[in-house]
Write an enzyme that holds these catalytic residues in place. Structure first.
Site, PDB file in Angstrom:
ATOM      1  N   GLY A  39       0.921  -1.096   0.064  1.00 18.11           N
ATOM      2  CA  GLY A  39      -0.174   0.082   0.029  1.00 18.11           C
ATOM      3  C   GLY A  39       0.803   1.407   0.090  1.00 18.11           C
ATOM      4  N   ASP A 245       7.686   4.849  -3.229  1.00 24.20           N
ATOM      5  CA  ASP A 245       7.240   5.014  -1.826  1.00 24.20           C
ATOM      6  C   ASP A 245       8.603   5.407  -0.741  1.00 24.20           C
ATOM      7  OD1 ASP A 245       4.721   4.772  -2.699  1.00 24.20           O
ATOM      8  OD2 ASP A 245       4.844   2.471  -2.550  1.00 24.20           O
TER       9      ASP A 245
HETATM   10  O1  RIB Z   1       3.786   1.600  -4.679  1.00 28.39           O
HETATM   11  C1  RIB Z   1       3.595   0.354  -4.535  1.00 28.39           C
HETATM   12  C2  RIB Z   1       2.476  -0.317  -4.044  1.00 28.39           C
HETATM   13  O2  RIB Z   1       1.261   0.174  -4.830  1.00 28.39           O
HETATM   14  C3  RIB Z   1       2.352  -1.603  -3.673  1.00 28.39           C
HETATM   15  O3  RIB Z   1       2.822  -1.852  -2.177  1.00 28.39           O
HETATM   16  C4  RIB Z   1       0.836  -1.919  -3.874  1.00 28.39           C
HETATM   17  O4  RIB Z   1       0.166  -1.982  -2.576  1.00 28.39           O
HETATM   18  C5  RIB Z   1       0.289  -0.501  -4.508  1.00 28.39           C
HETATM   19  O5  RIB Z   1      -0.538   0.193  -3.603  1.00 28.39           O
END
Ligand code: RIB
Length: 293
Positions: A39, A245
């Site tokens: 996520g 992320d």
């Molecule tokens: O950015 C990667 C994420 O995008 C993954 O972990 C997946 O859950 C989606 O949300």
């Protein structure tokens, strides 16, 4: 001065590794399968926490095994889970990820992530107002993201908006966000720019705000005078899932620790380059010690 609040998605990633990406109507035999915490919101929270920030996650999970799995994962890396709601009779968000041919493809089912509404934000307003920076993505409802941006702007709290998955953003959202971190493709979508528009002309309109992440080419932004490219670090890539992320979590951590923009981007580039050396969004995210090694 290192309090980070992340408001965003919490997923469980179902990761299929294969040599070949199946085409429509095709079945292929893959190599490996893993169930991993993910996520975009959760990944950014974990990235910042592993780098030593004080991180609180605001979001929703379902009352299912995946929800417990996600909460346990947060606790294992010291992310504060007191602002995560468990929603009855709803599934925790899931992502189907195919890692093949040196890239990934992802389908996300939002599940409980779409239960993050304005009342959830109002309940945890105190935590948001105590933050030094708030991190946002677009895997929770858009009106809620805009609501938080307005709240933070009004209260002089910095925000990082990672506009993924990308959609056209309102002028208000762009104005209220302190930093926006799309890749090139996302940048055109969020601003409604066509493919012929030069990306350099776009970033000149948003000095010290718009940072374009370009993978192995580094990160580009406009400092008000010059276009700056902060180079990426060269590594052996295993899986790029979660690299963006890691960049965002590490960038927020660097900003709240007082680094100048260029140094913060360099710190985040270093962290995201480490993150792609292992399979899964979170496995390769470095601790501060690992980053300074
Ligand atoms: O950015 C990667 C994420 O995008 C993954 O972990 C997946 O859950 C989606 O949300």
């Amino acid at each position: 001065m290192n309090k980070i609040v992340v408001v965003g998605s919490i997923n469980v990633d179902l990761v299929f590794t294969s040599d070949i990406r199946p085409k429509a109507g095709e079945t292929v035999l893959g190599n490996d399968f893993k169930i991993i915490a993910g996520g975009k919101g959760a990944n950014q929270a974990v990235a910042a926490s592993k780098l030593g920030a004080d991180v609180t996650m605001i979001g929703c999970v379902g009352d299912d095994a995946n929800g417990q799995f996600s909460l346990d994962n947060f606790r294992s890396v010291n992310v504060n889970t007191s602002c995560i709601n468990e929603i009855k009779n709803v599934s925790t968000g899931v992502a189907n990820i195919i890692v093949a041919e040196n890239d990934n493809s992802i389908i996300v089912i939002a599940g409980a992530n779409y239960k993050v509404d304005k009342s959830v934000i109002d309940n945890y307003k105190k935590e948001i107002l105590n933050a030094d920076i708030v991190l946002l993505q677009l895997e929770i409802p858009m009106d809620v993201v805009e609501y938080i941006l307005n709240l933070c702007y009004k209260n002089n709290i910095k925000t990082v908006l990672n506009p993924a998955p990308a959609v056209l953003l309102s002028k208000n959202m762009i104005e209220k966000a302190t930093y926006i971190t799309p890749n090139e493709h996302e940048c055109r979508i969020i601003l409604g720019a066509d493919k012929d528009t030069n990306i350099k002309d776009i970033i000149k309109e948003f000095p010290n705000k718009l940072m374009i992440t370009m993978g192995e080419k580094g990160v580009m932004y406009f400092d008000g005078q010059d276009i700056i490219t902060v180079p990426a670090y060269k590594v052996e890539v295993v899986d790029t899932t979660g690299a963006g992320d890691t960049f965002n979590g590490a960038f927020a951590r660097a900003i709240v620790n007082g680094l100048e923009l260029k140094d913060a981007i360099n710190f985040a580039n270093k962290a995201s380059s480490k993150s792609v050396t292992k399979l899964g969004a979170q496995a390769g995210m470095p601790t501060l010690d690992e980053l300074t090694e």
